[in-house]
Scaffold this active site. Structure first.
Site, PDB file in Angstrom:
ATOM      1  N   ALA A 190       0.914  -1.201   0.028  1.00  0.00           N
ATOM      2  CA  ALA A 190      -0.105  -0.072   0.028  1.00  0.00           C
ATOM      3  C   ALA A 190       0.805   1.351   0.057  1.00  0.00           C
ATOM      4  O   ALA A 190       0.415   2.300  -0.746  1.00  0.00           O
ATOM      5  CB  ALA A 190      -1.078  -0.135   1.203  1.00  0.00           C
ATOM      6  N   LYS A 249      -4.740 -12.340  -8.411  1.00  0.00           N
ATOM      7  CA  LYS A 249      -3.350 -11.899  -8.670  1.00  0.00           C
ATOM      8  C   LYS A 249      -2.451 -12.621  -7.713  1.00  0.00           C
ATOM      9  O   LYS A 249      -2.385 -12.359  -6.482  1.00  0.00           O
ATOM     10  CB  LYS A 249      -3.297 -10.386  -8.516  1.00  0.00           C
ATOM     11  CG  LYS A 249      -1.713  -9.738  -9.093  1.00  0.00           C
ATOM     12  CD  LYS A 249      -2.016  -8.397  -8.940  1.00  0.00           C
ATOM     13  CE  LYS A 249      -0.601  -7.595  -9.060  1.00  0.00           C
ATOM     14  NZ  LYS A 249       0.403  -8.040  -8.075  1.00  0.00           N
ATOM     15  N   ARG A 256      11.561 -12.419 -13.993  1.00  0.00           N
ATOM     16  CA  ARG A 256      11.276 -11.046 -14.802  1.00  0.00           C
ATOM     17  C   ARG A 256      12.470  -9.968 -14.764  1.00  0.00           C
ATOM     18  O   ARG A 256      12.763  -9.406 -15.700  1.00  0.00           O
ATOM     19  CB  ARG A 256      10.235 -10.599 -14.167  1.00  0.00           C
ATOM     20  CG  ARG A 256       9.719  -9.044 -15.021  1.00  0.00           C
ATOM     21  CD  ARG A 256       8.374  -8.841 -14.595  1.00  0.00           C
ATOM     22  NE  ARG A 256       8.468  -8.246 -13.279  1.00  0.00           N
ATOM     23  CZ  ARG A 256       6.939  -7.743 -12.606  1.00  0.00           C
ATOM     24  NH1 ARG A 256       5.947  -7.639 -13.337  1.00  0.00           N
ATOM     25  NH2 ARG A 256       7.073  -7.444 -11.418  1.00  0.00           N
ATOM     26  N   GLU A 299       3.499 -17.351 -12.365  1.00  0.00           N
ATOM     27  CA  GLU A 299       3.847 -16.964 -11.047  1.00  0.00           C
ATOM     28  C   GLU A 299       4.192 -17.942 -10.351  1.00  0.00           C
ATOM     29  O   GLU A 299       3.465 -18.945 -10.254  1.00  0.00           O
ATOM     30  CB  GLU A 299       2.724 -16.112 -10.238  1.00  0.00           C
ATOM     31  CG  GLU A 299       3.276 -14.979  -9.347  1.00  0.00           C
ATOM     32  CD  GLU A 299       3.607 -13.832  -9.867  1.00  0.00           C
ATOM     33  OE1 GLU A 299       4.200 -12.894  -9.184  1.00  0.00           O
ATOM     34  OE2 GLU A 299       3.353 -13.609 -11.142  1.00  0.00           O
ATOM     35  N   LYS A 343      -8.194  -8.841 -17.924  1.00  0.00           N
ATOM     36  CA  LYS A 343      -7.498  -8.642 -19.014  1.00  0.00           C
ATOM     37  C   LYS A 343      -8.651  -8.547 -20.328  1.00  0.00           C
ATOM     38  O   LYS A 343      -9.767  -9.437 -20.061  1.00  0.00           O
ATOM     39  CB  LYS A 343      -6.711  -9.725 -19.556  1.00  0.00           C
ATOM     40  CG  LYS A 343      -5.542  -9.800 -18.451  1.00  0.00           C
ATOM     41  CD  LYS A 343      -4.631 -10.886 -18.793  1.00  0.00           C
ATOM     42  CE  LYS A 343      -3.766 -11.153 -17.676  1.00  0.00           C
ATOM     43  NZ  LYS A 343      -2.644 -12.467 -17.952  1.00  0.00           N
ATOM     44  N   CYS A 374      15.417   9.162  24.304  1.00  0.00           N
ATOM     45  CA  CYS A 374      16.296   9.115  25.327  1.00  0.00           C
ATOM     46  C   CYS A 374      17.468  10.224  25.424  1.00  0.00           C
ATOM     47  O   CYS A 374      18.067  10.113  24.377  1.00  0.00           O
ATOM     48  CB  CYS A 374      16.674   7.588  25.627  1.00  0.00           C
ATOM     49  SG  CYS A 374      18.201   7.468  26.609  1.00  0.00           S
TER      50      CYS A 374
END
Length: 709
Positions: free
Chosen positions: A41, A125, A146, A188, A304, A442
């Site tokens: 994220a 995914k 990749r 994958e 897709k 500290c």
């Protein structure tokens, strides 16, 4: 996220430069080192900010824009091989509106009617490592990661150990009468949740590397130099597309994926053909509901365009196809009980609260710790031990509390400590929070066990005392032996010579070389010594600036005592701004403000630090600080350095200017005589041009330095 509307051209160019560097760094960590530092994220937020600025300032788009990059260039010892066809990445969508706009863009690009049907495929995914399998005449001949999309790593022998990968394509019948010359299948490589748990259990038992998540475990297992290690770690493979092919077996994405299944490769059982946007979103929610029960991690759904002739017309933009998009899942949440709040002391003295939870599964990962960030966040949430909380996990970083469900219950509030907690390895010194900051730190500094290693490492670093031969490994060894606990002890290591000689890795010559390197630092540069103490806000340049005015370390200590007196004598009701202005004026050093004064006062406020300071000065005798200058073409001039300097650090450049009798300033003004600009120079360069100030390159500056001898 920065609003592009608030940026000037120079600000936008500078921010785009920083975003390009930051994204490239996180790409390397994720794709090449398998050690991400931020969540998916947070990474997506960086990309979104970059895209927003590029859209507002299209004339400033950089050649190294994140939108031009795919993955990261491989750097391991595995053989590098170029892909026959580039392996692309995917654009992301984060809500229904993004996917609606994706379909609308397809219609606009293809000049279709607004309500023309656009069939899509939708599939999970998989959160794994992208891999390309090249089959020639039906035989698997090469498997590549990749990499950066253009060049990948050869993992052929490792992939052959994966049971889901057939070494020979099944052909014949209506599919292919004979094996195709080339058929490159892309997909994958992943590790199931159960296999991941088993692997980490074995790694802990063998005292090996424990992986953060299944994706990292899969990547680390696939990218081994020894395929036998890969064989011992069960990996899976799902096909999701293709690359270089000599003949296509179908006219649509869905039929082509069905053909790949018939060839003997696994395709997700959740792959579906959908006829409309509504069906696509419905399938997305179906997969999202099933997510926690799937045996592997997924982080979204990929859509897709189904028609392959439309895919060809749509083509690609930069690093991604126009005909595909990833619909990312929101951060996952779960409820549990906050059992305790512990305070951790970082190496720089920062006190960080960590919540201990009743273990709960969030997105297939068991979570037992959660970050609470700082005292303000605890107060905002109103959390106390015993509260029922909602925990959110956004990617692979430590989760966070997003809601306190029992905030209204009557219970004693959590009191953030005002001293460094000994139970957390701290020293009991006062913990302070400077004006305008959220973190408590500290003030124990040199004597705090939690900070000790990092401070000693900094003390001997190249920019500080630069003690050759005393690296991190040696510091840790001497700490473990109890020979050093503070900087002064380094100069007493000579008393341990006999014990050190003969220890593993230490011979007489190496011991004597180290002790000799220490001895030559008994009269150190005062500014380097001050910087080496690691006092907050006192970097190398500030240390030099202070010593230029106060000459000796005793003078700096006296300044700290004067600031303490100023703080104590401040009239009741005096604003912090007025007090800070008085402190800055008392210091009397340009570009050195009240923050430095407060840091000095806080340091010497602690008796422990005073003792360590005096102990150190009993071992070393830094001479008074003198700035030796050489007459040059820039003597007496004010110089500003801007942009990225490629042959030296900014601190080194400023030191060169001082040595040549010039003054190095931090900002451009009418008093500036010269600007030295490196790549990426932004607002300062623009301001210099507007004021008619001479601007030279880093190479021209180097010529001035060489000419001065």
């Amino acid at each position: 996220m920065i609003d592009p509307a608030t940026l000037s051209d120079a600000d936008a160019a500078n921010r785009l430069m920083r975003l390009a560097r930051e994204v490239a760094k996180h790409n390397r960590l994720y794709h090449d080192a398998d050690a991400p530092e931020i969540s998916d994220a947070a990474y997506d937020a960086l990309i979104a900010e970059n895209n927003a600025i590029e859209a507002a300032f299209p004339h400033l788009v950089r050649a190294d824009s994140p939108n031009a990059q795919v993955g990261a260039a491989p750097t391991s010892a595995l053989k590098k091989v170029a892909h026959a066809q580039r392996m692309m990445s995917l654009d992301n969508g984060f809500n229904d509106e993004d996917i609606s706009e994706f379909v609308a863009r397809i219609r606009r690009f293809l000049n279709l009617a607004k309500d023309a049907p656009v069939a899509l495929t939708a599939e999970p995914k998989i959160d794994g490592l992208s891999c390309s399998l090249r089959f020639e005449k039906g035989l698997l001949i090469r498997a590549l990661t990749r990499g950066d999309g253009t060049v990948g790593e050869d993992v052929t022998e490792n992939v052959r150990t994966i049971q889901d990968v057939t070494p020979v394509l099944k052909t014949g019948g209506n599919l292919f009468p004979t094996p195709p010359d080339v058929f490159e299948i892309r997909g994958e490589v992943y590790m199931s949740k159960s296999a991941f748990a088993d692997l980490n259990a074995r790694q802990r038992e063998a005292e090996g590397k424990v992986f953060a998540n299944p994706r990292n475990a899969a990547a680390g297992s696939l990218r081994q130099l020894n395929a036998e290690i890969t064989r011992e770690r069960p990996l899976g493979f799902f096909a999701h597309g293709w690359g270089d092919v000599s003949v296509m077996p179908a006219d649509t994405q869905y039929e082509a994926m069905t053909a790949i299944t018939a060839m003997g490769l696994k395709v997700s059982s959740l792959l579906a053909r959908v006829e409309s946007l509504e069906q696509a979103l419905e399938h997305y929610r179906r997969i999202e509901r099933a997510r926690a029960d799937l045996p592997f991690d997924i982080d979204g759904v990929v859509y897709k365009v189904d028609r392959l002739d439309w895919q060809q017309r749509l083509g690609f933009v930069a690093k991604a196809p126009r005909w595909a998009i990833a619909h990312k899942f929101p951060a996952e949440r779960a409820q549990t009980t906050l059992e305790a709040i512990d305070i951790q002391v970082g190496r720089t003295g920062k006190l960080t609260p960590v919540g201990r939870l009743t273990p709960v599964t969030v997105g297939g990962v068991v979570v037992s710790n959660v970050t609470l960030h700082n005292a303000d966040e605890i107060a905002r949430l109103g959390v106390r031990p015993g509260d029922r909380v909602v925990v959110q996990r956004a990617g692979d970083v430590i989760p966070q509390v997003v809601e306190n469900l029992t905030q209204e219950e009557v219970r004693e509030a959590f009191v953030f400590p005002t001293h460094c907690p000994p139970e957390s390895g701290g020293c009991g010194s006062e913990a302070v929070r400077e004006e305008g900051e959220v973190d408590y730190r500290c003030t124990g500094g040199l004597i705090c066990p939690a900070q000790r290693f990092e401070r000693l490492r900094h003390f001997v670093s190249r920019a500080a005392l630069d003690i050759e031969g005393l690296g991190e490994k040696s510091i840790q060894e001497f700490l473990d032996l109890g020979w050093i606990t503070e900087p002064a002890d380094i100069f007493r290591l000579k008393h341990h010579r006999a014990e050190l000689v003969g220890r593993e890795g230490w011979k007489e010559k190496s011991v004597d070389n180290l002790l000799a390197a220490i001895e030559v630092k008994r009269a150190p540069d005062a500014a380097r010594l001050l910087f080496g103490l690691g006092i907050r806000h006192i970097g190398a340049v500030t240390a030099r600036d202070l010593l230029k005015r106060y000459t000796t370390l005793e003078g700096v200590r006296a300044l700290a005592q004067e600031i303490m007196a100023l703080r104590e004598a401040a009239p009741e009701g005096e604003t912090q701004a007025k007090r800070d202005k008085a402190i800055a004026e008392h210091i009397g050093v340009e570009n050195v403000g009240a923050a430095v004064g407060h840091a000095l006062a806080d340091f010497f406020h602690e008796p422990h630090n005073v003792t360590a300071w005096e102990d150190l000065l009993s071992e070393v005798s830094p001479p008074p600080y003198v700035v030796e200058t050489t007459a040059s073409a820039v003597t007496g001039k004010t110089i500003v350095f801007t942009g990225k300097l490629e042959t030296m650090s900014r601190d080194e450049a400023k030191a060169q200017a001082e040595r040549l009798g010039a003054k190095a300033a931090g900002s451009v003004s009418a008093k500036t005589d010269l600007v030295v600009a490196g790549p990426g120079a932004g607002s300062k360069l623009k301001q210099a041009s507007a004021l008619g100030i001479e601007v030279i390159s880093e190479e021209a500056w180097a010529e001035i330095v060489r000419a001065a001898g």
